[in-house]
Design an enzyme around this catalytic site. Structure first.
Site, PDB file in Angstrom:
ATOM      1  N   HIS A  57       3.301   3.774   4.661  1.00  0.00           N
ATOM      2  CA  HIS A  57       2.646   5.070   4.904  1.00  0.00           C
ATOM      3  C   HIS A  57       1.147   4.875   4.641  1.00  0.00           C
ATOM      4  O   HIS A  57       0.527   4.009   5.256  1.00  0.00           O
ATOM      5  CB  HIS A  57       3.319   6.102   3.990  1.00  0.00           C
ATOM      6  CG  HIS A  57       2.979   7.540   4.251  1.00  0.00           C
ATOM      7  ND1 HIS A  57       2.250   7.980   5.323  1.00  0.00           N
ATOM      8  CD2 HIS A  57       3.285   8.671   3.528  1.00  0.00           C
ATOM      9  CE1 HIS A  57       2.125   9.306   5.272  1.00  0.00           C
ATOM     10  NE2 HIS A  57       2.737   9.747   4.174  1.00  0.00           N
TER      11      HIS A  57
ATOM     12  N   HIS B 261       4.476   3.430  14.826  1.00  0.00           N
ATOM     13  CA  HIS B 261       4.542   4.809  14.341  1.00  0.00           C
ATOM     14  C   HIS B 261       5.864   5.437  14.754  1.00  0.00           C
ATOM     15  O   HIS B 261       6.332   5.199  15.865  1.00  0.00           O
ATOM     16  CB  HIS B 261       3.380   5.643  14.914  1.00  0.00           C
ATOM     17  CG  HIS B 261       3.057   6.823  14.070  1.00  0.00           C
ATOM     18  ND1 HIS B 261       3.794   7.977  14.111  1.00  0.00           N
ATOM     19  CD2 HIS B 261       2.109   6.996  13.128  1.00  0.00           C
ATOM     20  CE1 HIS B 261       3.290   8.826  13.239  1.00  0.00           C
ATOM     21  NE2 HIS B 261       2.270   8.264  12.620  1.00  0.00           N
TER      22      HIS B 261
ATOM     23  N   ASP C  11      -4.388   3.781  10.538  1.00  0.00           N
ATOM     24  CA  ASP C  11      -4.745   2.925   9.402  1.00  0.00           C
ATOM     25  C   ASP C  11      -5.386   1.601   9.823  1.00  0.00           C
ATOM     26  O   ASP C  11      -6.102   0.991   9.033  1.00  0.00           O
ATOM     27  CB  ASP C  11      -3.500   2.648   8.543  1.00  0.00           C
ATOM     28  CG  ASP C  11      -3.037   3.900   7.846  1.00  0.00           C
ATOM     29  OD1 ASP C  11      -3.895   4.644   7.343  1.00  0.00           O
ATOM     30  OD2 ASP C  11      -1.820   4.155   7.813  1.00  0.00           O
TER      31      ASP C  11
END
Ligand code: CMC
Length: 369
Positions: free
Chosen positions: A217, A256, A307
Site C-alpha cells: 500500500h 493496482h 507511488d
C-alpha cells in the site's frame, strides 16, 4: 457455509457506499471533480476542504480553513518529549503511529463530538509531527509554524527551517492532492472498520497509518525508490528487471487492484516528474525509471501506480526516503477523516464471515492423570 461466495482480498466485493470518491471508467473523482482537474486547479487545502466539507471552499472559507490549520499546528510539549524518547533508528511511520496516538491525549477541540474540527486538527498535527521528528533526528529543535504558508510549504519550512522555493512547494502540494483520497483502499477500509465499532477518530487514524505502512500500500513509494537507488545506470536497471520478471518477483510501484490499464494519478505526476528531472539534468535517473517501466508496461501490461513516480519525485526534491510514506499520511488523513464521518453518520458494524478450513469438530483428548 461453503456455498457462500468467497473473494480473496475482497476483490470485486462492494463493501459499502460512499459519496466521497469513485473511480469512474479509470478516472478518479473526488466528490464529482476529476483528479486531473483538481491537480491543475486546486491546492491541497482546497482538496482537503472538499473532502471534509463536501464542497470546494470559496475565498473566505479557504482563508478560514487555512487559519484553523495554522491554529492547530503547535504540538503539545508532551508530544515533542515523546518524540525525543523514541530511538533514532525507529522508522518514521512507526514514530508517526505512536505520536498520533499520543497527540490524541492533548486534543484541544473542546467538543470532541465535532468530528470535522477534529479532522482539521489532526491534519495540522500530522504535518507538524513529521517535521518535528525530522528536526529532532537532525539534532535541531522543532520549529514553530509560520502562519500563512501553504500546507505543503509549511511542512517543508517546519522541517528545514527555510521557506521552500515555489517548485518544491508546488510539487509537494500536487502529490498531496493526488494522495488525499482513494475510496475503499486498505487503510481507508481499516479506518471505516474501526469507526464501525463506535470507536474514536484518533484510533481509526492510528489503525489506518498501520495499514498504509505496508509496501503493498503506501509503503510502496519508499520501496519503489529503494529499488531504483540500487542502480547506477539504465543498463543495470534493465538487467535487474529482466531477472525480476523471469523470477516472478513483485516490482514495487506497479500494479493496482482497481486500475488495470494504468493509474491516472501516476500519469499526472509523471508529466511533472519529467519536467523536474529535465530542469535538474537528472537524465540518468529518468533513464533508470524508464528502464524499469518499459518492460513492465510493454511485456507484462502492469502499469505504474502513483507511488512509482512519487518515489523519484520526492528523491529529486531532496526529501529523505523515510519521509515518503509519512507524506502520504499527511495527505490521506483527510480522506480517512471524511470516510470516518461518513461511516459514523450511517453506521453498521463491519462483521464479515470466514470460510473455515481447520479440522472438523473433535473431542478434547482425555489426559493421562
Ligand atoms: N510486479 C510484478 N507482478 C505484479 C505486480 C507487480 N507490482 N502487481 C501485480 N502483479 C501480477 C501478480 O503477480 C499477478 O500475477 P499472476 O496472475 O501471474 O499471479 C497479477 O499481476 C495480478 O496481481 P495481484 O497481486 O493479484 O493484484 P492485486 O489486486 O491483488 O494487488 C497490488 C494489487 C497493488 C497489491 C499489487 O499490484 C502489488 O503488489 N503491487 C506492488 C506494490 C505497490 O506498488 N503497491 C501500491 C499500490 S497503489 C497506491 C497505494 O496504495 O499506495
Amino acid at each position: 457455509m461453503s456455498e457462500l461466495h468467497f473473494s480473496p482480498g475482497l476483490d470485486g466485493v462492494v463493501a459499502g457506499e460512499t459519496d466521497i470518491a469513485c473511480v469512474d471508467q479509470g478516472v478518479l473523482l473526488y466528490r464529482g471533480y476529476a483528479i486531473e482537474d483538481l491537480a491543475e486547479n486546486a491546492t491541497f487545502e482546497e482538496a482537503a476542504h472538499l473532502l471534509l466539507y463536501g464542497e470546494l471552499p470559496d475565498a473566505a472559507a479557504l482563508t478560514a480553513f487555512k487559519q484553523r490549520l495554522d491554529g492547530y499546528r503547535p504540538l503539545a510539549p508532551e508530544v515533542v518529549d515523546a518524540l525525543r524518547l523514541i530511538p533514532k533508528a525507529v522508522p518514521m511511520m512507526d514514530v508517526l503511529r505512536t505520536a498520533v496516538s499520543m497527540t490524541g491525549h492533548f486534543d484541544p477541540v473542546s467538543d470532541t463530538a465535532d468530528l470535522r474540527e477534529r479532522s482539521v486538527w489532526l491534519t495540522a498535527q500530522i504535518a507538524s509531527i513529521i517535521a518535528a521528528r525530522y528536526r529532532l533526528l537532525n539534532g535541531q529543535e522543532p520549529l514553530n509554524a509560520k502562519p500563512g504558508l501553504s500546507h505543503a510549504a509549511q511542512l517543508l519550512y517546519q522541517a528545514n527551517g527555510q521557506e521552500p522555493d515555489e517548485l518544491h512547494a508546488r510539487l509537494l502540494d500536487l502529490t498531496l492532492v493526488l494522495y488525499a483520497e482513494h475510496e475503499f483502499n486498505a487503510s481507508t477500509f481499516t479506518a471505516r472498520v474501526i469507526c464501525s465499532t463506535l470507536s474514536d477518530l484518533v484510533s481509526a487514524v492510528v489503525g489506518a497509518i498501520g495499514a498504509l505502512k505496508g509496501p503493498l500500500h503506501g509503503g510502496a513509494n519508499e520501496a519503489a525508490m529503494e529499488m531504483l537507488t540500487q542502480f547506477k545506470t539504465a543498463a543495470e536497471a534493465s538487467a535487474w528487471i529482466k531477472d525480476a520478471l523471469a523470477h516472478k518477483r513483485k516490482v514495487m510501484g506497479f500494479g493496482h487492484r482497481v486500475y488495470k490499464h494504468g493509474d491516472h494519478r501516476a500519469r499526472i505526476l509523471e508529466r511533472e516528474l519529467r519536467k523536474l528531472a529535465a530542469s535538474l539534468g537528472a537524465h540518468e535517473w529518468m533513464a533508470i525509471y524508464d528502464a524499469i517501466k518499459e518492460p513492465m508496461v510493454n511485456d507484462k501490461k502492469i502499469y505504474p501506480n502513483l507511488d512509482y513516480p512519487c518515489g523519484l519525485t520526492y528523491y529529486l526534491l531532496g526529501l529523505p526516503l523515510d519521509l515518503y510514506t509519512p507524506l502520504f499520511v499527511a495527505a490521506r488523513v483527510t480522506g480517512w477523516c471524511a470516510h470516518f464521518m461518513e461511516q459514523a453518520a450511517n453506521n453498521r458494524i463491519y462483521r464479515p464471515l470466514s470460510r473455515y478450513t481447520g479440522p472438523p469438530a473433535r473431542p478434547v483428548p482425555a489426559r493421562a492423570k
